[in-house]
Design a protein around this motif. Structure first.
Motif, PDB file in Angstrom:
ATOM      1  N   ASP A  51      38.405  55.724  37.814  1.00  0.00           N
ATOM      2  CA  ASP A  51      39.210  54.722  38.530  1.00  0.00           C
ATOM      3  C   ASP A  51      39.686  53.595  37.605  1.00  0.00           C
ATOM      4  O   ASP A  51      40.210  52.586  38.070  1.00  0.00           O
ATOM      5  N   ARG A  52      39.502  53.778  36.299  1.00  0.00           N
ATOM      6  CA  ARG A  52      39.996  52.865  35.260  1.00  0.00           C
ATOM      7  C   ARG A  52      39.311  51.496  35.276  1.00  0.00           C
ATOM      8  O   ARG A  52      39.820  50.534  34.723  1.00  0.00           O
ATOM      9  N   THR A  53      38.142  51.406  35.863  1.00  0.00           N
ATOM     10  CA  THR A  53      37.374  50.161  35.830  1.00  0.00           C
ATOM     11  C   THR A  53      37.021  49.802  34.390  1.00  0.00           C
ATOM     12  O   THR A  53      37.098  48.630  33.999  1.00  0.00           O
ATOM     13  N   LEU A  54      36.653  50.803  33.588  1.00  0.00           N
ATOM     14  CA  LEU A  54      36.302  50.538  32.192  1.00  0.00           C
ATOM     15  C   LEU A  54      37.499  49.986  31.421  1.00  0.00           C
ATOM     16  O   LEU A  54      37.342  49.107  30.567  1.00  0.00           O
ATOM     17  N   ASP A  55      38.690  50.475  31.728  1.00  0.00           N
ATOM     18  CA  ASP A  55      39.898  49.959  31.079  1.00  0.00           C
ATOM     19  C   ASP A  55      40.133  48.493  31.457  1.00  0.00           C
ATOM     20  O   ASP A  55      40.509  47.681  30.612  1.00  0.00           O
ATOM     21  N   ARG A  56      39.909  48.166  32.735  1.00  0.00           N
ATOM     22  CA  ARG A  56      40.089  46.778  33.179  1.00  0.00           C
ATOM     23  C   ARG A  56      39.072  45.851  32.521  1.00  0.00           C
ATOM     24  O   ARG A  56      39.400  44.736  32.113  1.00  0.00           O
ATOM     25  N   ILE A  57      37.840  46.311  32.396  1.00  0.00           N
ATOM     26  CA  ILE A  57      36.813  45.509  31.729  1.00  0.00           C
ATOM     27  C   ILE A  57      37.189  45.303  30.269  1.00  0.00           C
ATOM     28  O   ILE A  57      37.117  44.187  29.751  1.00  0.00           O
ATOM     29  N   HIS A  58      37.597  46.373  29.603  1.00  0.00           N
ATOM     30  CA  HIS A  58      37.987  46.274  28.199  1.00  0.00           C
ATOM     31  C   HIS A  58      39.139  45.292  28.021  1.00  0.00           C
ATOM     32  O   HIS A  58      39.113  44.440  27.131  1.00  0.00           O
ATOM     33  N   HIS A  59      40.142  45.377  28.884  1.00  0.00           N
ATOM     34  CA  HIS A  59      41.301  44.494  28.763  1.00  0.00           C
ATOM     35  C   HIS A  59      40.902  43.028  28.982  1.00  0.00           C
ATOM     36  O   HIS A  59      41.337  42.140  28.240  1.00  0.00           O
ATOM     37  N   ALA A  60      40.072  42.785  29.992  1.00  0.00           N
ATOM     38  CA  ALA A  60      39.643  41.410  30.262  1.00  0.00           C
ATOM     39  C   ALA A  60      38.859  40.835  29.086  1.00  0.00           C
ATOM     40  O   ALA A  60      39.074  39.675  28.698  1.00  0.00           O
ATOM     41  N   LEU A  61      37.973  41.625  28.494  1.00  0.00           N
ATOM     42  CA  LEU A  61      37.199  41.155  27.343  1.00  0.00           C
ATOM     43  C   LEU A  61      38.089  40.974  26.118  1.00  0.00           C
ATOM     44  O   LEU A  61      37.908  40.033  25.344  1.00  0.00           O
ATOM     45  N   TYR A  62      39.068  41.847  25.960  1.00  0.00           N
ATOM     46  CA  TYR A  62      40.024  41.755  24.853  1.00  0.00           C
ATOM     47  C   TYR A  62      40.802  40.445  24.944  1.00  0.00           C
ATOM     48  O   TYR A  62      40.919  39.705  23.964  1.00  0.00           O
ATOM     49  N   VAL A  63      41.329  40.148  26.131  1.00  0.00           N
ATOM     50  CA  VAL A  63      42.088  38.915  26.331  1.00  0.00           C
ATOM     51  C   VAL A  63      41.199  37.703  26.095  1.00  0.00           C
ATOM     52  O   VAL A  63      41.601  36.740  25.422  1.00  0.00           O
ATOM     53  N   LEU A  64      39.985  37.730  26.614  1.00  0.00           N
ATOM     54  CA  LEU A  64      39.052  36.613  26.439  1.00  0.00           C
ATOM     55  C   LEU A  64      38.732  36.370  24.963  1.00  0.00           C
ATOM     56  O   LEU A  64      38.726  35.226  24.500  1.00  0.00           O
ATOM     57  N   CYS A  65      38.492  37.438  24.231  1.00  0.00           N
ATOM     58  CA  CYS A  65      38.198  37.302  22.788  1.00  0.00           C
ATOM     59  C   CYS A  65      39.381  36.697  22.039  1.00  0.00           C
ATOM     60  O   CYS A  65      39.201  35.840  21.176  1.00  0.00           O
ATOM     61  N   ARG A  66      40.582  37.139  22.356  1.00  0.00           N
ATOM     62  CA  ARG A  66      41.765  36.585  21.698  1.00  0.00           C
ATOM     63  C   ARG A  66      41.931  35.107  22.020  1.00  0.00           C
ATOM     64  O   ARG A  66      42.253  34.304  21.146  1.00  0.00           O
ATOM     65  N   GLU A  67      41.700  34.745  23.275  1.00  0.00           N
ATOM     66  CA  GLU A  67      41.841  33.343  23.659  1.00  0.00           C
ATOM     67  C   GLU A  67      40.777  32.479  22.994  1.00  0.00           C
ATOM     68  O   GLU A  67      41.057  31.363  22.567  1.00  0.00           O
ATOM     69  N   GLN A  68      39.547  32.994  22.912  1.00  0.00           N
ATOM     70  CA  GLN A  68      38.484  32.237  22.250  1.00  0.00           C
ATOM     71  C   GLN A  68      38.762  32.055  20.763  1.00  0.00           C
ATOM     72  O   GLN A  68      38.316  31.095  20.167  1.00  0.00           O
ATOM     73  N   ALA A  69      39.516  32.980  20.177  1.00  0.00           N
ATOM     74  CA  ALA A  69      39.869  32.884  18.765  1.00  0.00           C
ATOM     75  C   ALA A  69      41.116  32.024  18.558  1.00  0.00           C
ATOM     76  O   ALA A  69      41.590  31.884  17.432  1.00  0.00           O
ATOM     77  N   GLY A  70      41.644  31.465  19.652  1.00  0.00           N
ATOM     78  CA  GLY A  70      42.813  30.606  19.553  1.00  0.00           C
ATOM     79  C   GLY A  70      44.112  31.368  19.418  1.00  0.00           C
ATOM     80  O   GLY A  70      45.101  30.842  18.914  1.00  0.00           O
ATOM     81  N   ARG A  71      44.143  32.606  19.876  1.00  0.00           N
ATOM     82  CA  ARG A  71      45.348  33.429  19.801  1.00  0.00           C
ATOM     83  C   ARG A  71      45.904  33.629  21.198  1.00  0.00           C
ATOM     84  O   ARG A  71      45.226  33.399  22.189  1.00  0.00           O
ATOM     85  N   GLU A  72      47.147  34.101  21.239  1.00  0.00           N
ATOM     86  CA  GLU A  72      47.732  34.432  22.534  1.00  0.00           C
ATOM     87  C   GLU A  72      47.022  35.657  23.101  1.00  0.00           C
ATOM     88  O   GLU A  72      46.484  36.469  22.360  1.00  0.00           O
ATOM     89  N   ALA A  73      47.052  35.781  24.420  1.00  0.00           N
ATOM     90  CA  ALA A  73      46.328  36.871  25.085  1.00  0.00           C
ATOM     91  C   ALA A  73      46.776  38.243  24.612  1.00  0.00           C
ATOM     92  O   ALA A  73      45.960  39.149  24.470  1.00  0.00           O
ATOM     93  N   SER A  74      48.071  38.405  24.353  1.00  0.00           N
ATOM     94  CA  SER A  74      48.541  39.688  23.840  1.00  0.00           C
ATOM     95  C   SER A  74      49.222  39.470  22.501  1.00  0.00           C
ATOM     96  O   SER A  74      49.903  38.468  22.307  1.00  0.00           O
ATOM     97  N   PRO A  75      49.050  40.399  21.568  1.00  0.00           N
ATOM     98  CA  PRO A  75      49.639  40.223  20.247  1.00  0.00           C
ATOM     99  C   PRO A  75      51.162  40.179  20.314  1.00  0.00           C
ATOM    100  O   PRO A  75      51.773  40.852  21.137  1.00  0.00           O
ATOM    101  N   THR A  76      51.760  39.380  19.441  1.00  0.00           N
ATOM    102  CA  THR A  76      53.216  39.263  19.419  1.00  0.00           C
ATOM    103  C   THR A  76      53.818  40.031  18.252  1.00  0.00           C
ATOM    104  O   THR A  76      55.028  40.127  18.143  1.00  0.00           O
ATOM    105  N   ALA A  77      52.993  40.561  17.363  1.00  0.00           N
ATOM    106  CA  ALA A  77      53.499  41.299  16.211  1.00  0.00           C
ATOM    107  C   ALA A  77      52.549  42.437  15.880  1.00  0.00           C
ATOM    108  O   ALA A  77      51.380  42.406  16.220  1.00  0.00           O
ATOM    109  N   ALA A  78      53.102  43.430  15.221  1.00  0.00           N
ATOM    110  CA  ALA A  78      52.290  44.557  14.772  1.00  0.00           C
ATOM    111  C   ALA A  78      52.682  44.889  13.344  1.00  0.00           C
ATOM    112  O   ALA A  78      53.818  44.652  12.933  1.00  0.00           O
TER     113      ALA A  78
END
Length: 156
Positions: free
Chosen positions: A87-114
């Motif tokens: 049911d993609r719960t693991l994907d939602r958890i991963h995304h929420a933790l990913y966004v939180l880690c980026r915000e704690q590092a002072g970055r935007e929630a989603s990357p703007t460059a690759a």
């Protein structure tokens, strides 16, 4: 950097297992886990304990049969893990933790460059992973014929 403040923040010695979720971690992850299905009996299992069981398996790499007895039964932990994957719960958890880690590092929630290096582009143009040399090679066959004969002719 390991400062006295960081060391105490990440200290897991007071937990039953180092893989168990802290209260702060559960406050982040708990709301992302879906409620019980409608109908039937009420959920009697502690979902946090199930997630602790999943984390124990993932962090130790132990076999399912070696899951400690003070965690939920391995069949229950495995069933929930499969359900959360489907049911993609693991994907939602991963995304929420990913966004939180980026915000704690002072970055935007989603990357703007690759960044893509030229080697990756060349590999992708040729068909990806199949164009890279294999890490393992097939066993070499002996040039001498086998003494075993075939009872039926080989089809060409």
């Amino acid at each position: 950097m390991w400062t006295p403040e960081n060391r105490s923040k990440y200290d897991r010695s007071k937990l039953r297992y180092p893989s168990d979720l802290t209260d702060e971690e559960w406050l982040i992850v708990g709301p992302l886990i879906p409620g019980a299905k409608g109908g039937g009996n009420k959920r009697t299992i502690d979902v946090r304990a199930v997630l602790n069981g999943v984390m124990y398996i993932l962090s130790t790499g132990c076999q399912w049969a070696a899951l400690p007895k003070d965690l939920p039964p391995r069949s229950t932990v495995n069933d929930y893990l499969r359900r959360w994957d489907e049911d993609r719960t693991l994907d939602r958890i991963h995304h929420a933790l990913y966004v939180l880690c980026r915000e704690q590092a002072g970055r935007e929630a989603s990357p703007t460059a690759a960044i893509i290096d030229s080697q990756s582009v060349k590999s992708a143009e040729k068909g990806g992973a199949t164009s890279t040399p294999r890490a393992t090679t097939r066993a070499r066959r002996s040039k001498a014929r086998s003494g075993t004969s075939w009872s039926t002719p080989k089809a060409c």
